[in-house]
Design a protein around this motif. Structure first.
Motif, PDB file in Angstrom:
ATOM      1  N   SER A 159       0.903  -1.053  -0.035  1.00 15.16           N
ATOM      2  CA  SER A 159       0.186  -0.141  -0.069  1.00 15.16           C
ATOM      3  C   SER A 159       1.094   1.365  -0.244  1.00 15.16           C
ATOM      4  O   SER A 159       0.536   2.201  -0.691  1.00 15.16           O
ATOM      5  N   ILE A 202      -7.657  -2.195   2.069  1.00 17.61           N
ATOM      6  CA  ILE A 202      -8.436  -3.262   1.696  1.00 17.61           C
ATOM      7  C   ILE A 202      -8.377  -3.311   0.092  1.00 17.61           C
ATOM      8  O   ILE A 202      -8.552  -4.825  -0.267  1.00 17.61           O
ATOM      9  N   LEU A 203      -8.369  -2.541  -0.630  1.00 16.06           N
ATOM     10  CA  LEU A 203      -8.188  -2.667  -2.107  1.00 16.06           C
ATOM     11  C   LEU A 203      -7.066  -3.548  -2.480  1.00 16.06           C
ATOM     12  O   LEU A 203      -7.101  -4.329  -3.242  1.00 16.06           O
ATOM     13  N   THR A 261      -7.649 -10.884   2.687  1.00 18.84           N
ATOM     14  CA  THR A 261      -9.193 -10.785   2.999  1.00 18.84           C
ATOM     15  C   THR A 261      -9.924 -11.773   3.054  1.00 18.84           C
ATOM     16  O   THR A 261     -11.151 -11.798   3.184  1.00 18.84           O
ATOM     17  N   THR A 307     -14.613  -2.922  -1.380  1.00 10.34           N
ATOM     18  CA  THR A 307     -13.605  -1.868  -0.865  1.00 10.34           C
ATOM     19  C   THR A 307     -14.726  -0.828  -0.721  1.00 10.34           C
ATOM     20  O   THR A 307     -14.755  -0.193   0.481  1.00 10.34           O
ATOM     21  N   CYS A 341     -13.771  -6.886  -5.814  1.00 11.65           N
ATOM     22  CA  CYS A 341     -12.736  -6.339  -5.130  1.00 11.65           C
ATOM     23  C   CYS A 341     -12.865  -4.954  -5.017  1.00 11.65           C
ATOM     24  O   CYS A 341     -12.817  -4.343  -3.887  1.00 11.65           O
ATOM     25  N   ALA A 361      -9.521   2.016   2.686  1.00  9.66           N
ATOM     26  CA  ALA A 361      -9.836   1.890   1.241  1.00  9.66           C
ATOM     27  C   ALA A 361      -8.457   1.421   0.690  1.00  9.66           C
ATOM     28  O   ALA A 361      -8.513   0.508  -0.285  1.00  9.66           O
ATOM     29  N   LEU A 363     -17.120  -9.053   4.126  1.00 13.50           N
ATOM     30  CA  LEU A 363     -15.809  -8.758   3.300  1.00 13.50           C
ATOM     31  C   LEU A 363     -15.057 -10.234   3.157  1.00 13.50           C
ATOM     32  O   LEU A 363     -14.854 -10.743   1.889  1.00 13.50           O
ATOM     33  N   ASN A 385      -7.475  -7.062  -1.439  1.00 14.16           N
ATOM     34  CA  ASN A 385      -8.288  -7.918  -2.537  1.00 14.16           C
ATOM     35  C   ASN A 385      -7.601  -8.260  -3.596  1.00 14.16           C
ATOM     36  O   ASN A 385      -7.932  -9.205  -4.287  1.00 14.16           O
TER      37      ASN A 385
END
Length: 313
Positions: free
Chosen positions: A90, A146-147, A162, A272, A268, A143, A226, A150
């Motif tokens: 990230s 999690i993105l 996740t 999110t 995905c 955001a 999720l 995914n």
């Protein structure tokens, strides 16, 4: 004697399952456990295992029944390794997309990043109000993290973190603790609890327990939603390709992989969006605009500008 044989057989099966899990684990996870597994195993045996053993004994269970056999080879679970990698990715992805910030000639990465920033900022302003921009760093962190988590399943050597309940429940619990902390900080503990009772005092005795239970199950609902969608994405393709082997192993992937990949990519992004949308709705319930000039409609645009600098730099 029969009990001893049965326990030995159970232990043997558990050891075989551990061996299969270790063999099926991504090479990154095996490397991490190869170098750090012994240290993690000793730490668990000394500190966490006795506490779990004492706690689970009250329910007639054991740590092995709840978490599996403890070994140095699986001391650090795959989802822990993958989630740490997701955190690192990230930061790297944001740094790459950011590039050299420019107002005159923004690059494709900067434009992509700004599109996501403006989308989340717009949601915060629409759902919470201009004062909600102060929560942008936390919501945007959810955001991006999690993105990235995914999307990791689309690449070799990675597994979607996740798709494990431990990760999704941790994310849901983090959102739950954050918005409740905001509610207590802004309204005080008594004021935060009062909003569970509703505006009508004579039905508060009925509304309060319902709202309290509803609030307490939110981290589980966030986590299960999720997890269920991301876990299902990984299982659908595996199930379809093993319907009639060996024919489906070769024909089905060529026909179904492109549309399934497109659907997985859509899921995905949707999951999110759903997670941060619900987190913002929960924040809107406990956060209120300050009672000063900045809370007035005439100054809403000025307040937005106030949060523009820390958000985009």
């Amino acid at each position: 004697m029969f009990v001893l044989l049965q326990n030995a057989e159970t232990a043997g099966k558990a050891a075989e399952q551990v061996g299969e899990q270790v063999e099926q684990a991504p090479i990154v996870v095996r490397l991490v456990n190869h170098y750090l597994g012994e240290w993690a195993y000793n730490f668990e045996m000394k500190y966490t295992y006795p506490k779990w053993k004492w706690f689970l004994a009250k329910f007639g269970s054991t740590p092995e029944a709840a978490f599996g056999v403890y070994t140095p080879e699986n001391a650090i679970p795959w989802y822990t390794v993958m989630f740490v990698i997701a955190c690192i990715l990230s930061i790297v992805v944001i740094w790459i997309l950011k590039g050299q910030l420019s107002e005159d000639k923004p690059g494709a990465g900067q434009q992509t990043l700004e599109l996501g920033v403006l989308a989340v900022r717009g949601l915060l302003e629409d759902i919470i109000g201009p004062h909600g921009l102060q929560y942008f760093p936390i919501v945007m962190t959810f955001a991006v993290l999690i993105l990235i988590s995914n999307l990791m399943g689309f690449f070799p050597l990675f597994v979607t973190p996740t798709s494990a309940t431990s990760v999704t429940f941790a994310l849901g619990l983090s959102s739950f603790l954050y918005y409740n902390w905001i509610g207590i900080r802004e309204n005080g503990l008594i004021g935060h609890l009062k909003h569970f009772a509703g505006p009508i005092w004579y039905v508060a005795w009925l509304i309060f327990p319902i709202e309290l239970v509803s609030n307490l199950i939110r981290p589980f609902s966030l986590g299960i939603r999720l997890f269920g969608n991301m876990f299902a994405d990984e299982k659908v393709l595996g199930t379809v390709t093993h319907l009639a082997p060996p024919w489906t192993l070769f024909s089905f992937p060529n026909l179904l992989v492109p549309p399934l990949m497109a659907l997985s990519l859509f899921v995905c992004f949707v999951q999110t969006f759903v997670f941060i949308l619900l987190s913002q709705l929960y924040l809107s319930e406990v956060s209120h605009p300050p009672h000063d000039s900045h809370a007035e409609h005439d100054h809403a645009e000025d307040e937005s500008e106030e949060f523009m600098v820390p958000v985009l730099t």
